[in-house]
Enzyme design. Structure first.
Site, mmCIF file in Angstrom:
data_model
loop_
_atom_site.group_PDB
_atom_site.id
_atom_site.type_symbol
_atom_site.label_atom_id
_atom_site.label_comp_id
_atom_site.label_asym_id
_atom_site.label_seq_id
_atom_site.Cartn_x
_atom_site.Cartn_y
_atom_site.Cartn_z
ATOM 1 N N GLU A 77 0.825 -1.213 0.000
ATOM 2 C CA GLU A 77 0.000 0.000 0.000
ATOM 3 C C GLU A 77 0.855 1.257 0.000
ATOM 4 O O GLU A 77 0.563 2.226 -0.704
ATOM 5 C CB GLU A 77 -0.922 -0.001 1.224
ATOM 6 C CG GLU A 77 -2.045 -1.031 1.158
ATOM 7 C CD GLU A 77 -1.586 -2.464 1.305
ATOM 8 O OE1 GLU A 77 -0.459 -2.702 1.792
ATOM 9 O OE2 GLU A 77 -2.356 -3.379 0.925
ATOM 10 N N HIS A 100 -11.925 -5.552 7.796
ATOM 11 C CA HIS A 100 -12.632 -5.303 6.543
ATOM 12 C C HIS A 100 -13.931 -4.515 6.761
ATOM 13 O O HIS A 100 -14.724 -4.394 5.839
ATOM 14 C CB HIS A 100 -12.986 -6.622 5.846
ATOM 15 C CG HIS A 100 -11.801 -7.382 5.312
ATOM 16 N ND1 HIS A 100 -10.891 -7.996 6.109
ATOM 17 C CD2 HIS A 100 -11.397 -7.629 4.035
ATOM 18 C CE1 HIS A 100 -9.976 -8.608 5.355
ATOM 19 N NE2 HIS A 100 -10.260 -8.390 4.101
ATOM 20 N N GLN A 106 -7.395 -1.981 -1.335
ATOM 21 C CA GLN A 106 -8.370 -3.067 -1.457
ATOM 22 C C GLN A 106 -9.462 -2.977 -0.388
ATOM 23 O O GLN A 106 -10.617 -3.226 -0.668
ATOM 24 C CB GLN A 106 -7.647 -4.406 -1.398
ATOM 25 C CG GLN A 106 -8.415 -5.502 -2.064
ATOM 26 C CD GLN A 106 -7.526 -6.664 -2.431
ATOM 27 O OE1 GLN A 106 -7.155 -7.468 -1.579
ATOM 28 N NE2 GLN A 106 -7.163 -6.777 -3.696
HETATM 29 C C1 LIG Z 1 -1.948 -5.023 3.998
HETATM 30 C C2 LIG Z 1 -2.938 -5.822 3.232
HETATM 31 N N1 LIG Z 1 -3.182 -5.479 1.954
HETATM 32 C C3 LIG Z 1 -4.086 -6.181 1.238
HETATM 33 C C4 LIG Z 1 -4.751 -7.220 1.778
HETATM 34 C C5 LIG Z 1 -5.778 -8.002 0.971
HETATM 35 N N2 LIG Z 1 -5.238 -9.330 0.688
HETATM 36 C C6 LIG Z 1 -5.546 -10.384 1.460
HETATM 37 S S1 LIG Z 1 -4.695 -11.743 1.025
HETATM 38 C C7 LIG Z 1 -3.933 -10.954 -0.249
HETATM 39 C C8 LIG Z 1 -2.951 -11.688 -1.091
HETATM 40 C C9 LIG Z 1 -1.937 -12.409 -0.274
HETATM 41 O O1 LIG Z 1 -1.079 -13.128 -1.077
HETATM 42 P P1 LIG Z 1 0.088 -13.975 -0.456
HETATM 43 O O2 LIG Z 1 0.889 -13.152 0.480
HETATM 44 O O3 LIG Z 1 0.808 -14.605 -1.572
HETATM 45 O O4 LIG Z 1 -0.647 -15.056 0.440
HETATM 46 P P2 LIG Z 1 -1.648 -16.221 -0.058
HETATM 47 O O5 LIG Z 1 -2.999 -15.614 -0.055
HETATM 48 O O6 LIG Z 1 -1.218 -16.668 -1.383
HETATM 49 O O7 LIG Z 1 -1.512 -17.273 0.990
HETATM 50 C C10 LIG Z 1 -4.354 -9.628 -0.316
HETATM 51 C C11 LIG Z 1 -3.904 -8.662 -1.317
HETATM 52 C C12 LIG Z 1 -4.474 -7.530 3.125
HETATM 53 N N3 LIG Z 1 -5.099 -8.533 3.754
HETATM 54 N N4 LIG Z 1 -3.566 -6.821 3.818
#
Ligand SMILES: Cc1ncc(C[n+]2csc(CCOP(=O)(O)OP(=O)(O)O)c2C)c(N)n1
Ligand SMILES: [Mg+2]
Lengths: 361, 326
Positions: B60, B129, B82
Site C-alpha cells: 500500500e 474489513h 483493497q
Molecule cells: C496489507 C494488506 N493489503 C491487502 C490485503 C488483501 N489481501 C488479502 S490476502 C492478499 C494476497 C496475499 O497473497 P500472499 O501473500 O501470496 O498469500 P496467499 O494468499 O497466497 O496465501 C491480499 C492482497 C491484506 N489482507 N492486507
C-alpha cells in the site's frame, strides 16, 4: 585498479521426495515410523477440515475463509519439528500447523464464522499468534517475539509464515533487516504458492527467487519443494538449529501452489487456466506422502481407509460442536477495549445493552 | 439513462474519465485481470491496457508513494486500497507528502490524486474489513475526503475528485455497492466537491448523515414523518473534508433541532465536528441538544456481533423522537 567481485551468492533448491514418490535416500531425514505416520495423519486431518469448511461455506453455514488445500506439507512438518516454547507466528494459510500446535479445530470455525472466540487458545502458553489478516504485519512481530525470548533466556525461537505476496510489503524488508541486525532467533518461511489473489508470482517481484531476498539481509536461505514434507523438515531443522545456536534468522522459501480459490469470495477462473491447476494437482503433497509411507512399509490400503474414516468422524464431531455453540454474549467487545475501566466505555456499554434488549422484544 | 448500482456507476466514471484524459491511470491490487475484488474496475484493463491499469505488487505504501511521484510529474493516478483497513500502511506517505506538497512548495508541486477505498460494515467480512475510519483522513489538512451514498452521486463525485487539483480520499461505503440501483445518466454529470446536499427539505428537525448510514436514516425519517406528521430536513454530507458546515448550520437555524447519524465510533468523529459547528453558528436557535447516534468506541466486532453494533433505522427513529420530544 581493476574491478573485482567482492561477494557472490547462490541459492540452493532442496527436494527429497518428488511427486512420483521417488526418495533421495542420501538426503532422507529418516523419520521414525511414528513420526512419519503422525505427520501424514495431520495432513489428512487438515485436508478433511479444509474440504468440510468449503462445503459449510457454500451452504451458508460458515463465513468467507482462505482454503489451505495443497499447502499441508509446509506448516505441518514445521510445527512438528518446533518445540513447545517456540512461537508459531502464522499468516492465514497455516491451518495444519495450528492444529499440530494444539489449537482446537473449532477455533478455526469460530474465527471464520465471525467470532473473536476463535482466537482464544486453551492456554496462552501454546504460543500461537492470532491470524494475521493485515499482510506482512506478523513479520516484525516475529522478530520482536524472538528478541524477547532471547532476552528472557528462554532458548526459544519464533517461526513466522508469509505468503509470496507478503514479501512485497515494506514490513517484510524491515522485519528481516531487524531480525538479522539483531541476530534474533527467528525462522521466516515464505509459502510461495504462486499467487497473491490474482497476481502471479512473476508479477509480484522481479527477483528470480524469493529465497534470495534473505541474502540481502545476510541470512542463510534455501528454496525447498514445499510439497515435499521431507525437504521442509530438513530445512526447518537446520534453521531452528541455527536460531538456537545464536546464529540468527534464516529464510526458507517453500514452493507450493494454491490449489483452491484465494478465499471463498474469489473466482480463480478469471485469472488462471485449468491446465495450470490440473498440473499442480499432480504435484500436491498428500499423494507423494502416502507413496512414501507405502514404500517404507508403514502403510497400506486398510490403514488408509481407517484413517480417512477416523478424520471424517473427527471433523464431523467438531462441526457438531461448532454448530451447537454459538451463543456468545453480544456485549463482549466492551470488556476488552482496555485493561482498565473507564466511564467512556462503561456508559456506552449500558447504552448498548439497552439497545439490544429493546430490539430483542 | 441506465439503472446502475454503485459498482457500475464508479466503473462508468473511471472509464469515461480515462477515455477523456490520457493522464488518468489506475493503480491497485487485483484491479486488472481480476477487475478488482469488488469488480469496480471490471473491463478497464481490456479497454485501456496494462500501462494505465496497473496491477501492483502487494504494498500500500508503495502504491501511494509512487502515485505521489506520478502526480507531481503531471499524471492523475487513481489508486485503489483493497479495503480501508489496509490503507494505514500508506499513512506515512499520505500525511507527510501527499497532503503537504502544495503547501511546502507554495503550489509549485501539487499532488492531484484519488485514493479510492471501500469502507464500513454490514457485509459479514473478516476482521479489518469493516471499519469506518473516515476521520483519520479528514483530520489531515490538505486532504479532501468524499463519501458518496448512492450510484448517482458516486459517479458525479468521483469525476470531480479525479479533476480536483489536490489529493482526495474517496471512501466507498461497501455496504451500498450492490444494495440498490439508481438512474445514472450516460452523459457526464459532475458534482462540486466540498458541498453537502439537502436531499429533502423540512421544517421541524435537521437529520444529518453520510455514506451507508443514509439508508437507515432516510427510512427512519419517513417513518417518523408518517407517524408524527412532522417535517424533517435531511442532509447528506457527501464532503467530509472540507466540511460544508454552512448547509447544515443554516438548516438548524430553520428547524431548531438536529440529529446526526454516524457509523464510526462515537469519540472524535465527524458528528463531533458537526455538533461543534452548530454550537459555533446556530447555538441560539437550538430548541434541544443536538442528538447523536453513533457507533461505539470499541474495536469493530467480528461479524457474528456486527449487526447489534451498527446503527439501524430503529435506533435512528429513537434518536429523532428523543430530540423532537425534548
Ligand atoms: C496489507 C494488506 N493489503 C491487502 C490485503 C488483501 N489481501 C488479502 S490476502 C492478499 C494476497 C496475499 O497473497 P500472499 O501473500 O501470496 O498469500 P496467499 O494468499 O497466497 O496465501 C491480499 C492482497 C491484506 N489482507 N492486507
Ligand atoms: Mg501467495
Amino acid at each position: 585498479m581493476p574491478r573485482k567481485p567482492i561477494a557472490k551468492f547462490t541459492v540452493e533448491h532442496l527436494q527429497i521426495l518428488d511427486e512420483k514418490g521417488k526418495l533421495d535416500a542420501k538426503l532422507d531425514p529418516k523419520l521414525s515410523e511414528k513420526e512419519a505416520v503422525t505427520m501424514y495423519r495431520w495432513m489428512r486431518l487438515a485436508r478433511e477440515l479444509d474440504e468440510r469448511m468449503l462445503k459449510l461455506q457454500r451452504q451458508g453455514r460458515l463465513g468467507t475463509f482462505p482454503p489451505n488445500t495443497g499447502q499441508e506439507a509446509i506448516s505441518i512438518p514445521i510445527a512438528l519439528r518446533m518445540q513447545e516454547k517456540d512461537w508459531f507466528v502464522g499468516a492465514f494459510r497455516e491451518l495444519g500447523g495450528r492444529l499440530v500446535r494444539g489449537e482446537p479445530l473449532t477455533a478455526t470455525l469460530y474465527y471464520y464464522n465471525g467470532w473473536e472466540e476463535g482466537n482464544i487458545l486453551p492456554q496462552k502458553e501454546m504460543r500461537i499468534i492470532p491470524t494475521s489478516v493485515v499482510i506482512g504485519c506478523q513479520i516484525e512481530h516475529a522478530a520482536g517475539l524472538a528478541y524477547a525470548a532471547r532476552y528472557k533466556g528462554e532458548d526459544a525461537a519464533a517461526v513466522c509464515f508469509i505468503g509470496d505476496g507478503g514479501t512485497s510489503e515494506g514490513d517484510f524488508h524491515e522485519g528481516l533487516n531487524f531480525a538479522a541486525a539483531w541476530k534474533a532467533p527467528v525462522v521466516y518461511v515464505v509459502q510461495n504458492n504462486q499467487w497473491a489473489i490474482s497476481i502471479p508470482r512473476s508479477d509480484q517481484t522481479a527477483s528470480q527467487t524469493i529465497a534470495q531476498k534473505g541474502i540481502a539481509y545476510d541470512m542463510p536461505v534455501i528454496q525447498v519443494d514445499g510439497n515435499d514434507p521431507l525437504a521442509v523438515t530438513v530445512a526447518i531443522d537446520e534453521a531452528l538449529a541455527r536460531a538456537r545456536a545464536g546464529e540468527g534468522p534464516s529464510l526458507i522459501e517453500a514452493v507450493t501452489y494454491r490449489l483452491m480459490m484465494h478465499t471463498t469470495a474469489d473466482d480463480p477462473t478469471k485469472y488462471r487456466g485449468k491446465a495450470e491447476e490440473d498440473d499442480a494437482w499432480k504435484k500436491e503433497p498428500l499423494i507423494r506422502t502416502r507413496m512414501y509411507l507405502d514404500k517404507k512399509g508403514y502403510w497400506d490400503d486398510a490403514k488408509e481407509e481407517a484413517l480417512l474414516a477416523e478424520v471424517k468422524a473427527q471433523v464431523e464431531a467438531v462441526v457438531k460442536e461448532f454448530e451447537s455453540a454459538k451463543d456468545w454474549q453480544q456485549d463482549e467487545p466492551f470488556r476488552h477495549v482496555y485493561g482498565t475501566e473507564h466511564a467512556n466505555i462503561t456508559e456506552q456499554h449500558q447504552d448498548f445493552l439497552a439497545n439490544v434488549a429493546r430490539e430483542a422484544k | 439513462m441506465a439503472k446502475l448500482n454503485m459498482v457500475q456507476a464508479i466503473n462508468l466514471a473511471l472509464s469515461q474519465e480515462m477515455a477523456k484524459d490520457k493522464d488518468v491511470l489506475l493503480l491497485g491490487q487485483d484491479i486488472g485481470v481480476d477487475g478488482g475484488v469488488f469488480r469496480l474496475t471490471e473491463g478497464l484493463l481490456d479497454k485501456y491496457g496494462k500501462e494505465r491499469v496497473i496491477d501492483t505488487p502487494l504494498a500500500e505504501s508503495a502504491i501511494i508513494g509512487t502515485s505521489i511521484g506520478m502526480a507531481m510529474a503531471g499524471l492523475k493516478p487513481v489508486c485503489e486500497m483493497q479495503f480501508s483497513g489496509f490503507s494505514y500502511l500508506m499513512m506515512g506517505q499520505f500525511e507527510a507528502h501527499a497532503t503537504r506538497m502544495r503547501a511546502r512548495t507554495h503550489g509549485q508541486f501539487t499532488v492531484p490524486m484519488v485514493i479510492r477505498m471501500p469502507f464500513g460494515g454490514g457485509v459479514r467480512a473478516l476482521e479489518h474489513h469493516s471499519e469506518s475510519r473516515e476521520i483519520l483522513y479528514a483530520h489531515l489538512p490538505g486532504a479532501k475526503v468524499v463519501i458518496p451514498s448512492g450510484p448517482r452521486n458516486a459517479r458525479a463525485l468521483l469525476l470531480a475528485a479525479i479533476r480536483d487539483p489536490d489529493p482526495v480520499v474517496f471512501m466507498e461505503p461497501k455496504h451500498s455497492y450492490r444494495a440498490f440501483r439508481e438512474e445514472v445518466p450516460e452523459a457526464e454529470e459532475v458534482m462540486e466537491l466540498g458541498k453537502s446536499q439537502v436531499v429533502q427539505e423540512g421544517t421541524d428537525l435537521t437529520l444529518i448523515s453520510w455514506g451507508a448510514m443514509m439508508r437507515p436514516t432516510l427510512k427512519a425519517a419517513a417513518e417518523i414523518e408518517k407517524k408524527r406528521g412532522v417535517s424533517i430536513e435531511i442532509i447528506d454530507l457527501l464532503s467530509i473534508a472540507p466540511l460544508d458546515y454552512h448547509t447544515f448550520t443554516e438548516s438548524v437555524k430553520k428547524t431548531g433541532r438536529c440529529v446526526v447519524v454516524q457509523e464510526a465510533p462515537r469519540s472524535f468523529g465527524v458528528s463531533s465536528e458537526v455538533v461543534a459547528r452548530i454550537n459555533d453558528e446556530s447555538f441560539l436557535y437550538l430548541e434541544a441538544p443536538v442528538g447523536r447516534l453513533t457507533g461505539y468506541d470499541v474495536i469493530t466486532p467480528y461479524f457474528g456481533r456486527e449487526k447489534s453494533y451498527l446503527p439501524n433505522s430503529d435506533r435512528v427513529s429513537r434518536a429523532i423522537t428523543q430530540t423532537l420530544d425534548y
